[in-house]
Scaffold this motif. Structure first.
Motif, PDB file in Angstrom:
ATOM      1  N   ASP A 248       0.844  -1.193   0.000  1.00 54.08           N
ATOM      2  CA  ASP A 248       0.000   0.000   0.000  1.00 54.08           C
ATOM      3  C   ASP A 248       0.883   1.249   0.000  1.00 54.08           C
ATOM      4  O   ASP A 248       1.738   1.415   0.872  1.00 54.08           O
ATOM      5  N   LEU A 249       0.662   2.153  -0.983  1.00 57.88           N
ATOM      6  CA  LEU A 249       1.465   3.373  -1.068  1.00 57.88           C
ATOM      7  C   LEU A 249       0.827   4.540  -0.318  1.00 57.88           C
ATOM      8  O   LEU A 249       1.415   5.622  -0.261  1.00 57.88           O
ATOM      9  N   GLY A 250      -0.353   4.349   0.244  1.00 60.29           N
ATOM     10  CA  GLY A 250      -0.973   5.400   1.035  1.00 60.29           C
ATOM     11  C   GLY A 250      -1.756   6.398   0.209  1.00 60.29           C
ATOM     12  O   GLY A 250      -2.045   6.186  -0.971  1.00 60.29           O
ATOM     13  N   SER A 251      -2.099   7.517   0.834  1.00 62.86           N
ATOM     14  CA  SER A 251      -2.917   8.539   0.178  1.00 62.86           C
ATOM     15  C   SER A 251      -2.634   9.888   0.840  1.00 62.86           C
ATOM     16  O   SER A 251      -1.770  10.000   1.707  1.00 62.86           O
ATOM     17  N   LEU A 252      -3.395  10.899   0.421  1.00 67.17           N
ATOM     18  CA  LEU A 252      -3.259  12.236   1.013  1.00 67.17           C
ATOM     19  C   LEU A 252      -4.270  12.417   2.143  1.00 67.17           C
ATOM     20  O   LEU A 252      -4.999  13.390   2.194  1.00 67.17           O
ATOM     21  N   GLY A 253      -4.325  11.450   3.038  1.00 69.61           N
ATOM     22  CA  GLY A 253      -5.281  11.565   4.134  1.00 69.61           C
ATOM     23  C   GLY A 253      -6.227  10.391   4.146  1.00 69.61           C
ATOM     24  O   GLY A 253      -5.802   9.241   4.223  1.00 69.61           O
ATOM     25  N   SER A 254      -7.527  10.665   3.988  1.00 72.86           N
ATOM     26  CA  SER A 254      -8.526   9.613   4.147  1.00 72.86           C
ATOM     27  C   SER A 254      -9.158   9.165   2.839  1.00 72.86           C
ATOM     28  O   SER A 254     -10.073   8.344   2.844  1.00 72.86           O
ATOM     29  N   GLY A 255      -8.684   9.663   1.695  1.00 78.47           N
ATOM     30  CA  GLY A 255      -9.333   9.360   0.429  1.00 78.47           C
ATOM     31  C   GLY A 255      -8.628   8.296  -0.389  1.00 78.47           C
ATOM     32  O   GLY A 255      -7.668   7.660   0.036  1.00 78.47           O
ATOM     33  N   SER A 256      -9.115   8.125  -1.604  1.00 77.43           N
ATOM     34  CA  SER A 256      -8.564   7.144  -2.529  1.00 77.43           C
ATOM     35  C   SER A 256      -7.293   7.666  -3.199  1.00 77.43           C
ATOM     36  O   SER A 256      -7.045   8.873  -3.242  1.00 77.43           O
ATOM     37  N   SER A 257      -6.514   6.738  -3.752  1.00 79.97           N
ATOM     38  CA  SER A 257      -5.313   7.110  -4.508  1.00 79.97           C
ATOM     39  C   SER A 257      -5.094   6.092  -5.617  1.00 79.97           C
ATOM     40  O   SER A 257      -5.595   4.961  -5.563  1.00 79.97           O
ATOM     41  N   TYR A 258      -4.336   6.492  -6.643  1.00 75.52           N
ATOM     42  CA  TYR A 258      -4.055   5.653  -7.806  1.00 75.52           C
ATOM     43  C   TYR A 258      -2.591   5.803  -8.197  1.00 75.52           C
ATOM     44  O   TYR A 258      -2.056   6.908  -8.163  1.00 75.52           O
ATOM     45  N   GLY A 259      -1.966   4.711  -8.605  1.00 76.20           N
ATOM     46  CA  GLY A 259      -0.627   4.754  -9.176  1.00 76.20           C
ATOM     47  C   GLY A 259      -0.717   4.486 -10.666  1.00 76.20           C
ATOM     48  O   GLY A 259      -1.213   3.430 -11.075  1.00 76.20           O
ATOM     49  N   TYR A 260      -0.234   5.415 -11.491  1.00 78.50           N
ATOM     50  CA  TYR A 260      -0.385   5.299 -12.937  1.00 78.50           C
ATOM     51  C   TYR A 260       0.904   5.002 -13.683  1.00 78.50           C
ATOM     52  O   TYR A 260       0.855   4.507 -14.812  1.00 78.50           O
ATOM     53  N   ALA A 261       2.049   5.322 -13.110  1.00 72.52           N
ATOM     54  CA  ALA A 261       3.320   5.073 -13.793  1.00 72.52           C
ATOM     55  C   ALA A 261       4.403   4.830 -12.757  1.00 72.52           C
ATOM     56  O   ALA A 261       4.367   5.393 -11.657  1.00 72.52           O
ATOM     57  N   VAL A 262       5.385   4.002 -13.126  1.00 73.41           N
ATOM     58  CA  VAL A 262       6.500   3.707 -12.232  1.00 73.41           C
ATOM     59  C   VAL A 262       7.784   3.705 -13.053  1.00 73.41           C
ATOM     60  O   VAL A 262       7.847   3.126 -14.139  1.00 73.41           O
ATOM     61  N   ASN A 263       8.824   4.384 -12.554  1.00 74.37           N
ATOM     62  CA  ASN A 263      10.086   4.440 -13.284  1.00 74.37           C
ATOM     63  C   ASN A 263      11.051   3.366 -12.790  1.00 74.37           C
ATOM     64  O   ASN A 263      10.730   2.563 -11.905  1.00 74.37           O
ATOM     65  N   GLY A 264      12.262   3.352 -13.360  1.00 76.88           N
ATOM     66  CA  GLY A 264      13.241   2.336 -13.000  1.00 76.88           C
ATOM     67  C   GLY A 264      13.592   2.285 -11.523  1.00 76.88           C
ATOM     68  O   GLY A 264      13.692   1.197 -10.944  1.00 76.88           O
ATOM     69  N   PRO A 265      13.795   3.433 -10.851  1.00 79.67           N
ATOM     70  CA  PRO A 265      14.085   3.429  -9.422  1.00 79.67           C
ATOM     71  C   PRO A 265      12.896   3.069  -8.532  1.00 79.67           C
ATOM     72  O   PRO A 265      13.028   3.038  -7.312  1.00 79.67           O
ATOM     73  N   GLY A 266      11.728   2.835  -9.112  1.00 80.25           N
ATOM     74  CA  GLY A 266      10.563   2.452  -8.319  1.00 80.25           C
ATOM     75  C   GLY A 266       9.751   3.607  -7.801  1.00 80.25           C
ATOM     76  O   GLY A 266       8.936   3.439  -6.883  1.00 80.25           O
ATOM     77  N   VAL A 267       9.930   4.796  -8.359  1.00 77.65           N
ATOM     78  CA  VAL A 267       9.138   5.962  -7.973  1.00 77.65           C
ATOM     79  C   VAL A 267       7.841   5.960  -8.781  1.00 77.65           C
ATOM     80  O   VAL A 267       7.856   5.772 -10.003  1.00 77.65           O
ATOM     81  N   VAL A 268       6.726   6.165  -8.103  1.00 72.29           N
ATOM     82  CA  VAL A 268       5.397   6.080  -8.711  1.00 72.29           C
ATOM     83  C   VAL A 268       4.754   7.458  -8.749  1.00 72.29           C
ATOM     84  O   VAL A 268       4.912   8.253  -7.815  1.00 72.29           O
TER      85      VAL A 268
END
Length: 337
Positions: A248-268
């Motif tokens: 789980d990458l978390g969110s900005l508080g209590s809402g939903s979140s989405y991961g759309y792209a990830v680079n080589g170092p693993g940053v989303v």
């Protein structure tokens, strides 16, 4: 809210369906501030290592065309005979994949190379779109079968292959890396949808964060996958799947979140609901933290960054948002401290 994949992958004509690397690169990105470059009245979806960007813009009223942005210039890719196209992916060679309407209005996936757009066909139905591309010109997306069921496909060496499902009726592929690993979302026999990883002829269910459903949007060279998954309770969150585990990458508080792209170092990068504004904002997930990208661009810029859809290994980010009330594509360039 409609699943943002609809916004990301399809034009208004159709609305459809961690292991974080705590490296110095990832931490630097998390602490980073950015210069912002306006790419014009457009929406950007992908960026390659050279900083070339793909997406779509409106060359005239009522039309949408895919574009390639390179060396400060936006090139109109045209269409396959219809009014609409969108370039959803760009590889290191500046080749693009996406989809276009024909003169009939039907959608077709395309590969754009050498200044020419090639129709990749369908799985027997009248509709297909492309969402991902690797450096070997392999393309993935989804296409209708003759019975109009939607299945994920892999286009390689001139042929389109049906990747099947997880036992249900439908599937969709959204990303592919240079190893030929494909990710997307597929239906289970129950009708629920789960993220999948397809490799060596087999589709593997990536599971969830304890809830019912999940979606996969992108995969990097190391086989790390990002997307969104339901928790056992509470809102759905962005995830990073690595070494057999979904985090789980978390969110900005209590809402939903989405991961759309990830680079080589693993940053989303992706989006997250911001309780302070009551809307979704573009975000970066790195160093164990979710950061609203609006907080790391120059103040009083006039921008409201809504959607982060691509990131390269240099940490350059593309997406779109509102610039003084109008939808514009952006390129974020890390400031060197």
């Amino acid at each position: 809210m409609t699943t943002p994949l609809s916004t990301r992958v399809y034009l208004p004509v159709r609305t459809v369906a961690c292991l974080a690397l705590f490296s110095l690169t990832a931490l630097a990105t998390w602490a980073q501030t950015y210069q912002i470059k306006d790419l014009g009245a457009a929406q950007a979806y992908a960026i390659n290592a050279s900083g070339q960007v793909s997406g779509y813009f409106s060359p005239s009223s009522g039309l949408f065309h895919g574009f390639l942005y390179a060396s400060g210039k936006l090139t109109d890719l045209g269409t396959l005979g219809g009014e609409y196209s969108n370039a959803t992916a760009v590889n290191k060679n500046g080749e693009l994949a996406g989809y276009s309407t024909l003169a009939s209005g039907h959608y077709r996936p395309f590969l754009y190379s050498g200044g020419s757009m090639t129709d990749l066909g369908t799985l027997g139905g009248t509709y297909a779109v492309a969402s991902g591309l690797n450096n070997a010109q392999q393309v993935v997306g989804d296409a209708w079968l003759p019975n109009s069921e939607d299945h994920a496909f892999l286009y390689s060496n001139g042929a389109m292959q049906d990747l099947g499902t997880l036992g249900g009726k439908t599937s969709s592929a959204s990303g592919i890396n240079d190893l030929g690993q494909v990710v997307g979302t597929a239906a289970l026999p129950s009708g629920l949808a789960h993220a999948f990883l397809y490799e060596q002829g087999k589709m593997t269910d990536l599971g969830t964060l304890g809830g019912f459903q999940s979606l996969a949007y992108a995969i990097n060279a190391a086989g790390q996958v990002t997307g969104q998954a339901d928790q056992s309770s509470g809102p759905s969150h962005a995830f990073l799947y690595s070494a057999g585990k979904m985090r789980d990458l978390g969110s900005l508080g209590s809402g939903s979140s989405y991961g759309y792209a990830v680079n080589g170092p693993g940053v989303v990068v992706g989006i997250a609901y911001a309780p302070s504004t009551g809307q979704y904002d573009a975000v970066i997930y790195s160093g164990g933290k979710v950061t609203d990208l609006n907080s790391v661009i120059p103040k009083n810029s006039g921008w409201g960054l809504q959607y982060a859809s691509g990131i390269n290994d240099s940490g350059e980010i593309v997406g779109f948002g509102l610039l003084r009330g109008q939808t514009h594509a952006f390129l974020l360039i890390p400031k060197r401290h």
